[in-house]
Scaffold this motif. Structure first.
Motif, PDB file in Angstrom:
ATOM      1  N   LEU A  47      -1.379   4.258  12.932  1.00 22.00           N
ATOM      2  CA  LEU A  47      -0.545   3.373  12.121  1.00 22.00           C
ATOM      3  C   LEU A  47      -0.680   3.730  10.646  1.00 22.00           C
ATOM      4  O   LEU A  47      -1.789   3.905  10.146  1.00 22.00           O
ATOM      5  N   PRO A  48       0.441   3.836   9.941  1.00 21.60           N
ATOM      6  CA  PRO A  48       0.352   4.050   8.496  1.00 21.60           C
ATOM      7  C   PRO A  48      -0.308   2.844   7.825  1.00 21.60           C
ATOM      8  O   PRO A  48      -0.266   1.726   8.326  1.00 21.60           O
ATOM      9  N   PHE A  49      -0.917   3.098   6.686  1.00 26.19           N
ATOM     10  CA  PHE A  49      -1.660   2.058   5.983  1.00 26.19           C
ATOM     11  C   PHE A  49      -0.771   0.871   5.629  1.00 26.19           C
ATOM     12  O   PHE A  49      -1.205  -0.279   5.679  1.00 26.19           O
ATOM     13  N   ASP A  73      -7.603  -7.848  12.132  1.00 24.03           N
ATOM     14  CA  ASP A  73      -8.060  -6.706  11.354  1.00 24.03           C
ATOM     15  C   ASP A  73      -8.138  -7.178   9.904  1.00 24.03           C
ATOM     16  O   ASP A  73      -7.189  -7.037   9.134  1.00 24.03           O
ATOM     17  N   ILE A  74      -9.255  -7.758   9.551  1.00 21.66           N
ATOM     18  CA  ILE A  74      -9.390  -8.431   8.264  1.00 21.66           C
ATOM     19  C   ILE A  74      -9.229  -7.463   7.095  1.00 21.66           C
ATOM     20  O   ILE A  74      -8.494  -7.718   6.152  1.00 21.66           O
ATOM     21  N   LEU A  75      -9.906  -6.328   7.169  1.00 17.40           N
ATOM     22  CA  LEU A  75      -9.861  -5.384   6.054  1.00 17.40           C
ATOM     23  C   LEU A  75      -8.647  -4.457   6.102  1.00 17.40           C
ATOM     24  O   LEU A  75      -8.245  -3.896   5.101  1.00 17.40           O
ATOM     25  N   GLY A  76      -8.074  -4.254   7.279  1.00 18.41           N
ATOM     26  CA  GLY A  76      -6.927  -3.365   7.410  1.00 18.41           C
ATOM     27  C   GLY A  76      -7.279  -1.901   7.254  1.00 18.41           C
ATOM     28  O   GLY A  76      -6.451  -1.097   6.841  1.00 18.41           O
ATOM     29  N   LEU A  77      -8.513  -1.545   7.598  1.00 25.59           N
ATOM     30  CA  LEU A  77      -8.956  -0.163   7.426  1.00 25.59           C
ATOM     31  C   LEU A  77      -8.879   0.675   8.688  1.00 25.59           C
ATOM     32  O   LEU A  77      -8.981   1.897   8.625  1.00 25.59           O
ATOM     33  N   ASP A  78      -8.734   0.045   9.841  1.00 27.44           N
ATOM     34  CA  ASP A  78      -8.658   0.800  11.093  1.00 27.44           C
ATOM     35  C   ASP A  78      -7.303   1.493  11.213  1.00 27.44           C
ATOM     36  O   ASP A  78      -6.280   0.984  10.759  1.00 27.44           O
TER      37      ASP A  78
END
Length: 146
Positions: A47-49, A73-78
């Protein structure tokens, strides 16, 4: 000893356990649409950021079936998101999807499924294996690949 066992279970009746006896004579025997659905957990990979929000993920998997839950996905880093979806098992499973990200680029995201039951890799339908698939030729079935 046998008399002791008979004495213990003399008062046991089927309707005492688990809320009574189910009368199947009153159940409608028409096939339900729920019989063709299966709850699966899928991962959306690469997935794109800028496309990792819950709303974006729900939009991507909207054509799979009914979205039950999107993992947090709290931080959205995965680089992936996990989704629980109620899928129609008569339709083929998707392996990838092309999307246009918020920057206007065309990106291919991949789908991976967790704990799949019998799955035919020839026609991509859940419910049978390649051995029973009508799309696989008889010559291929005779070759002992399985």
């Amino acid at each position: 000893m046998a008399d002791d066992i008979l004495e213990r279970y003399a008062n046991l009746r089927l309707d005492d356990e688990d809320g009574g006896v189910v009368d199947l004579g009153t159940v409608n025997s028409m096939p339900s649409k729920d019989k063709f659905h299966l709850l699966l957990i899928g991962r959306i990979k690469n997935l794109p950021f800028n496309c990792r929000s819950d709303d974006d993920v729900k939009e991507i998997v909207a054509n799979w079936g009914e979205v039950i839950e999107v993992d947090e996905d709290i931080l959205g880093l995965d680089r992936f998101r996990r989704v629980k979806v109620l899928l129609n098992v008569t339709k083929p499973l998707r392996r990838f999807q092309r999307i246009i990200d918020k920057g206007g680029r065309v990106v291919c995201v991949e789908f991976a499924y967790e704990r799949l039951p019998f799955f035919c890799f020839a026609c991509r339908v859940i419910g049978h294996a390649e051995k029973e698939c009508e799309m696989v030729s008889e010559e291929s079935k005779k070759v002992k690949l399985w």
